[in-house]
Write a protein that holds these residues in place. Structure first.
Motif, PDB file in Angstrom:
ATOM      1  N   MET A 132     -23.060 -22.842 -24.978  1.00 54.69           N
ATOM      2  CA  MET A 132     -22.754 -23.721 -26.086  1.00 54.69           C
ATOM      3  C   MET A 132     -23.934 -24.604 -26.467  1.00 54.69           C
ATOM      4  SD  MET A 132     -20.472 -26.746 -24.380  1.00 54.69           S
ATOM      5  CE  MET A 132     -21.021 -27.852 -25.657  1.00 54.69           C
ATOM      6  N   LYS A 133     -25.127 -24.016 -26.492  1.00 52.33           N
ATOM      7  CA  LYS A 133     -26.314 -24.832 -26.712  1.00 52.33           C
ATOM      8  C   LYS A 133     -26.429 -25.347 -28.140  1.00 52.33           C
ATOM      9  CE  LYS A 133     -28.757 -23.174 -22.696  1.00 52.33           C
ATOM     10  NZ  LYS A 133     -29.985 -22.614 -22.083  1.00 52.33           N
ATOM     11  N   THR A 134     -25.832 -24.626 -29.087  1.00 54.46           N
ATOM     12  CA  THR A 134     -25.809 -25.153 -30.450  1.00 54.46           C
ATOM     13  C   THR A 134     -25.007 -26.442 -30.511  1.00 54.46           C
ATOM     14  OG1 THR A 134     -26.139 -23.011 -31.513  1.00 54.46           O
ATOM     15  CG2 THR A 134     -24.985 -24.690 -32.799  1.00 54.46           C
ATOM     16  N   GLY A 135     -23.876 -26.482 -29.830  1.00 54.08           N
ATOM     17  CA  GLY A 135     -23.064 -27.692 -29.812  1.00 54.08           C
ATOM     18  C   GLY A 135     -23.808 -28.876 -29.232  1.00 54.08           C
ATOM     19  N   LEU A 136     -24.621 -28.648 -28.199  1.00 51.56           N
ATOM     20  CA  LEU A 136     -25.401 -29.729 -27.599  1.00 51.56           C
ATOM     21  C   LEU A 136     -26.359 -30.332 -28.616  1.00 51.56           C
ATOM     22  CD1 LEU A 136     -26.293 -28.106 -24.151  1.00 51.56           C
ATOM     23  CD2 LEU A 136     -24.453 -29.733 -24.632  1.00 51.56           C
ATOM     24  N   ALA A 137     -27.122 -29.482 -29.292  1.00 50.04           N
ATOM     25  CA  ALA A 137     -28.082 -29.975 -30.277  1.00 50.04           C
ATOM     26  C   ALA A 137     -27.375 -30.656 -31.446  1.00 50.04           C
ATOM     27  CB  ALA A 137     -28.957 -28.824 -30.772  1.00 50.04           C
ATOM     28  N   GLN A 138     -26.276 -30.068 -31.900  1.00 49.66           N
ATOM     29  CA  GLN A 138     -25.540 -30.678 -33.009  1.00 49.66           C
ATOM     30  C   GLN A 138     -25.002 -32.058 -32.621  1.00 49.66           C
ATOM     31  OE1 GLN A 138     -23.970 -26.590 -35.276  1.00 49.66           O
ATOM     32  NE2 GLN A 138     -22.537 -27.807 -34.087  1.00 49.66           N
ATOM     33  N   GLY A 139     -24.552 -32.215 -31.375  1.00 47.21           N
ATOM     34  CA  GLY A 139     -24.044 -33.501 -30.933  1.00 47.21           C
ATOM     35  C   GLY A 139     -25.119 -34.573 -30.928  1.00 47.21           C
ATOM     36  N   ILE A 140     -26.305 -34.210 -30.451  1.00 45.43           N
ATOM     37  CA  ILE A 140     -27.424 -35.157 -30.445  1.00 45.43           C
ATOM     38  C   ILE A 140     -27.762 -35.588 -31.870  1.00 45.43           C
ATOM     39  CG2 ILE A 140     -29.884 -35.390 -29.936  1.00 45.43           C
ATOM     40  CD1 ILE A 140     -29.333 -33.350 -27.591  1.00 45.43           C
ATOM     41  N   TRP A 141     -27.862 -34.617 -32.760  1.00 47.75           N
ATOM     42  CA  TRP A 141     -28.189 -34.919 -34.146  1.00 47.75           C
ATOM     43  C   TRP A 141     -27.063 -35.667 -34.850  1.00 47.75           C
ATOM     44  CZ3 TRP A 141     -32.369 -34.779 -37.289  1.00 47.75           C
ATOM     45  CH2 TRP A 141     -33.538 -34.188 -36.776  1.00 47.75           C
ATOM     46  N   ALA A 142     -25.824 -35.417 -34.463  1.00 49.91           N
ATOM     47  CA  ALA A 142     -24.704 -36.139 -35.082  1.00 49.91           C
ATOM     48  C   ALA A 142     -24.840 -37.632 -34.839  1.00 49.91           C
ATOM     49  CB  ALA A 142     -23.380 -35.623 -34.532  1.00 49.91           C
ATOM     50  N   LEU A 143     -25.167 -38.016 -33.604  1.00 50.77           N
ATOM     51  CA  LEU A 143     -25.344 -39.451 -33.341  1.00 50.77           C
ATOM     52  C   LEU A 143     -26.573 -39.975 -34.068  1.00 50.77           C
ATOM     53  CD1 LEU A 143     -24.549 -42.040 -31.996  1.00 50.77           C
ATOM     54  CD2 LEU A 143     -25.812 -41.329 -29.947  1.00 50.77           C
ATOM     55  N   LYS A 144     -27.630 -39.194 -34.118  1.00 47.99           N
ATOM     56  CA  LYS A 144     -28.837 -39.629 -34.836  1.00 47.99           C
ATOM     57  C   LYS A 144     -28.516 -39.907 -36.311  1.00 47.99           C
ATOM     58  CE  LYS A 144     -33.475 -38.006 -36.145  1.00 47.99           C
ATOM     59  NZ  LYS A 144     -34.192 -39.249 -35.803  1.00 47.99           N
ATOM     60  N   LEU A 145     -27.811 -38.989 -36.948  1.00 51.25           N
ATOM     61  CA  LEU A 145     -27.475 -39.164 -38.361  1.00 51.25           C
ATOM     62  C   LEU A 145     -26.517 -40.337 -38.557  1.00 51.25           C
ATOM     63  CD1 LEU A 145     -27.051 -35.461 -39.530  1.00 51.25           C
ATOM     64  CD2 LEU A 145     -29.064 -36.922 -39.692  1.00 51.25           C
TER      65      LEU A 145
END
Length: 401
Positions: free
Chosen positions: A133-146
């Motif tokens: 689920m590595k896409t989910g990990l990156a998306q989660g990091i970017w979600a908080l950034k945004l």
């Protein structure tokens, strides 16, 4: 700015930085993290931490929990600009043995309906662990950034990255439960089910069946032996018959080991069996029927080591309002968000069993988990990232006492 305008702005911004998000996804995929490769897991967690700090800065609180024979678990907490506390949970281990990446092939783009294929022409990205689920990990990091960059209040967020989910979260479960208790809600960044969030999951059991027989020379005195392999084969076939797909119960023998040489009647054999159930009643039935299995040679001893690893997950009362909130955010993106039940288990099962609010399947859109060629649709990355970012904005308030 109205809530709908805020979500629209988040979605637009996610689209602008989508290539950077995909770059981060691929960086995680290119660091192989088999559940059984401790050095690879350590390197993968280091890379994941570096990526998080690169995008979000140093966390306000950090703790790394040693996993022993499993990958370590890392928590990173970023203090919010508003009230509320959200846990973002995801595993960085994969089912793929180290070395798989070297021979991995990218899928061809699906056909566009003109006879060249049966798809819609959408681009795919593939790699071991990219969907789960590595896409989910990156998306989660970017979600908080945004969310933090948007100017609207954001909650405190604790990331929990564990390296043993694919083998049952053997060391990380207590940490997951502790983090979930401290947070107001938990979002699990597992892949979606074709875009739907997962509100019900089967419970899972990991059984080890150990057959102990009597060794003998296979040519000189086979009658003196009692084959553990033969007996275990009988057990495995009987265990398969315990499955009841119409009730949602599956039984899969995924690993078998045994014997010492071809000319020796096997004195020991073991099987690893994966069991999925939808209810406690089915769990009890499986236990009883496994106990009733007999093998033909009474000289062989059968031992069953049970580990009912994850309880069944349903949409509990605490999670229903969270699902409604996620649907509101999706509608402000111009789409409808559906939910579904799936056969796989995840760390969300642990949280739901505590009666706490949790949504699972907040990550990638694609297919092929645990299968050669698993993939994501990169054109869905911005919307999925913005969905989590928008939900974080809505959760910048206390939701339970």
């Amino acid at each position: 700015m109205t809530a709908s305008h805020a979500v629209a702005a988040l979605t637009a911004r996610a689209q602008e930085v989508s290539s950077e998000i995909v770059t981060d996804i691929l960086a995680l995929v290119h660091q192989e993290t088999s559940s059984y490769d401790l050095p690879g897991l350590a390197a993968g967690l280091d890379r994941l931490r570096e990526l998080t700090v690169h995008r979000l800065g140093q966390p306000d609180h950090e703790h790394r929990y040693p996993g022993g024979e499993c990958g370590d678990t890392l928590t990173l907490t970023y203090t919010g600009t508003g009230p509320g506390h959200v846990a973002l949970v995801g595993h960085y281990d994969t089912v793929w043995p180290t070395g798989t990446l070297a021979g991995w092939k990218q899928p061809e783009t699906e056909g566009d309906g003109d006879g060249d294929g049966d798809g819609d022409g959408r681009e795919k990205l593939s790699g071991p662990g990219i969907f789960d689920m590595k896409t989910g990990l990156a998306q989660g990091i970017w979600a908080l950034k945004l969310a933090r960059e948007s100017g609207v209040p954001a909650p405190t967020v604790t990331f929990l990255f564990n390296g043993d989910e694919e083998i049952g979260s053997l060391s990380s479960r207590p940490v997951i439960e502790e983090v979930a208790w401290k947070a107001d809600v938990t979002l699990v960044l597992e892949p979606t089910a074709h875009g739907a969030v997962k509100t019900a999951r089967k419970g899972s059991g990991i059984f080890q069946v150990i057959a102990t027989g009597v060794e003998a020379h296979a040519g000189l005195a086979p009658q003196d032996g009692a084959s553990a392999i033969t007996a275990l084969s009988e057990f495995v076939l009987a265990a398969a018959a315990v499955a009841a797909p119409e009730r949602g119960t599956t039984v899969n023998t995924g690993l078998i080991k045994g014997g010492s040489a071809t000319n020796v009647v096997a004195g020991r054999a073991t099987a690893g069996i994966d069991i999925r159930v939808t209810s406690q009643e089915e769990q009890d039935r499986v236990d009883a029927e496994f106990d009733a299995i007999e093998v033909s040679d009474p000289r062989v001893n059968i031992e069953i080591v049970r580990d009912w690893n994850r309880p069944p997950m349903t949409l509990n009362a605490a999670s229903a309002p969270l699902l409604d909130l996620a649907r509101e955010v999706a509608r402000e993106q111009g789409r409808e968000l559906s939910d579904t039940a799936v056969g796989g288990a995840s760390d969300a099962n642990f949280v739901a069993a505590l009666g706490l609010p949790v949504l699972c399947g907040m990550g990638a859109v694609g297919d092929g988990a645990h299968a050669q060629g698993e993939f994501i649709y990169p054109d869905t990355v911005p919307a999925q990232t913005a969905l989590v970012a928008g939900l974080l904005g809505r959760l910048a308030r206390p939701r339970r006492g």
